[in-house]
Design a protein around this motif. Structure first.
Motif, PDB file in Angstrom:
ATOM      1  N   TRP A 198       0.844  -1.206   0.000  1.00 48.38           N
ATOM      2  CA  TRP A 198       0.000   0.000   0.000  1.00 48.38           C
ATOM      3  C   TRP A 198       0.874   1.249   0.000  1.00 48.38           C
ATOM      4  CZ3 TRP A 198      -5.135   0.123  -0.763  1.00 48.38           C
ATOM      5  CH2 TRP A 198      -5.817  -1.093  -0.663  1.00 48.38           C
ATOM      6  N   GLN A 199       1.963   1.216  -0.779  1.00 48.25           N
ATOM      7  CA  GLN A 199       2.897   2.337  -0.828  1.00 48.25           C
ATOM      8  C   GLN A 199       3.153   2.798  -2.262  1.00 48.25           C
ATOM      9  OE1 GLN A 199       6.040   0.273   1.484  1.00 48.25           O
ATOM     10  NE2 GLN A 199       5.869   1.974   2.923  1.00 48.25           N
ATOM     11  N   GLN A 200       2.140   2.677  -3.106  1.00 46.73           N
ATOM     12  CA  GLN A 200       2.317   3.135  -4.484  1.00 46.73           C
ATOM     13  C   GLN A 200       1.538   4.431  -4.702  1.00 46.73           C
ATOM     14  OE1 GLN A 200       1.023   0.014  -7.144  1.00 46.73           O
ATOM     15  NE2 GLN A 200      -0.545  -0.614  -5.699  1.00 46.73           N
ATOM     16  N   TRP A 204      -4.470   8.056   0.125  1.00 50.53           N
ATOM     17  CA  TRP A 204      -5.818   8.272   0.674  1.00 50.53           C
ATOM     18  C   TRP A 204      -6.498   6.977   1.107  1.00 50.53           C
ATOM     19  CZ3 TRP A 204      -6.505  12.847   2.398  1.00 50.53           C
ATOM     20  CH2 TRP A 204      -5.754  13.883   1.853  1.00 50.53           C
ATOM     21  N   ALA A 205      -5.760   5.872   1.123  1.00 48.64           N
ATOM     22  CA  ALA A 205      -6.299   4.591   1.604  1.00 48.64           C
ATOM     23  C   ALA A 205      -6.197   4.590   3.128  1.00 48.64           C
ATOM     24  CB  ALA A 205      -5.542   3.419   0.996  1.00 48.64           C
ATOM     25  N   GLY A 242     -12.952  14.600  -0.871  1.00 49.46           N
ATOM     26  CA  GLY A 242     -13.828  13.778  -0.043  1.00 49.46           C
ATOM     27  C   GLY A 242     -13.131  12.690   0.747  1.00 49.46           C
ATOM     28  N   ASP A 243     -11.854  12.438   0.455  1.00 48.12           N
ATOM     29  CA  ASP A 243     -11.094  11.444   1.208  1.00 48.12           C
ATOM     30  C   ASP A 243     -10.493  12.119   2.440  1.00 48.12           C
ATOM     31  OD1 ASP A 243     -11.400   9.220  -0.577  1.00 48.12           O
ATOM     32  OD2 ASP A 243     -10.003  10.230  -1.928  1.00 48.12           O
ATOM     33  N   ALA A 287      -0.250   2.545   9.615  1.00 48.45           N
ATOM     34  CA  ALA A 287      -1.573   2.848   9.068  1.00 48.45           C
ATOM     35  C   ALA A 287      -1.602   4.278   8.523  1.00 48.45           C
ATOM     36  CB  ALA A 287      -2.637   2.649  10.151  1.00 48.45           C
ATOM     37  N   GLY A 288      -0.422   4.821   8.196  1.00 53.39           N
ATOM     38  CA  GLY A 288      -0.328   6.173   7.660  1.00 53.39           C
ATOM     39  C   GLY A 288       0.620   7.064   8.430  1.00 53.39           C
TER      40      GLY A 288
END
Length: 147
Positions: A43-45, A50-51, A93-94, A111-112
């Motif tokens: 999840w680093q692309q 915004w995930a 909206g994210d 988680a960010g």
């Protein structure tokens, strides 16, 4: 020039956790780099910022961190937490919220949040932040740059 922090990392599709650096720069332009990451494996692309709960911290905001952390017993943090503001941040909206800088406890990645990989580096970062606090500085700007 004042103190500043800059997080930099390459965003790419990868099955491995991607690491970058968190750079603490002093007014005399000397700096210290810490091995750091943001986001979870796979999840680093580009576009993953915004995930919620998976992607890296979004770039493009005028972030700040306090020089004094607070303690969080939350699994994955389990220690000092430097809360990043503004909180929340949003785009189209994210929304991303509750981001900070902390040691990468438990499972690798975040988680960010921006997390430091090595505990010895984390301890030195906390010591340096404490010294900056004692000089009267309450917060430091943080930039986020992806390449």
């Amino acid at each position: 020039m004042s103190h500043s922090l800059a997080f930099a990392m390459t965003l790419a599709a990868s099955n491995d956790l991607i690491y970058g650096s968190l750079r603490l720069t002093y007014p005399d332009k000397k700096f210290i780099d810490y091995l750091a990451t943001s986001g979870c494996t796979q999840w680093q692309q580009p576009g993953d910022e915004w995930a919620r709960g998976k992607g890296p911290i979004p770039a493009g905001f005028e972030y700040k961190i306090p020089t004094v952390p607070y303690w969080l017993p939350t699994r994955g943090i389990e220690g000092y937490f430097f809360h990043i503001t503004p909180d929340p941040v949003s785009s189209s909206g994210d929304i991303r919220s509750e981001l900070g800088i902390h040691f990468d406890a438990n499972a690798p990645g975040s988680a960010g949040c921006i997390v430091l990989k090595n505990f010895s580096g984390w301890e030195r970062f906390c010591d340096r932040m404490e010294a900056i606090t004692k000089s009267g500085i309450k917060s430091i700007p943080l930039s986020v740059n992806y390449h």
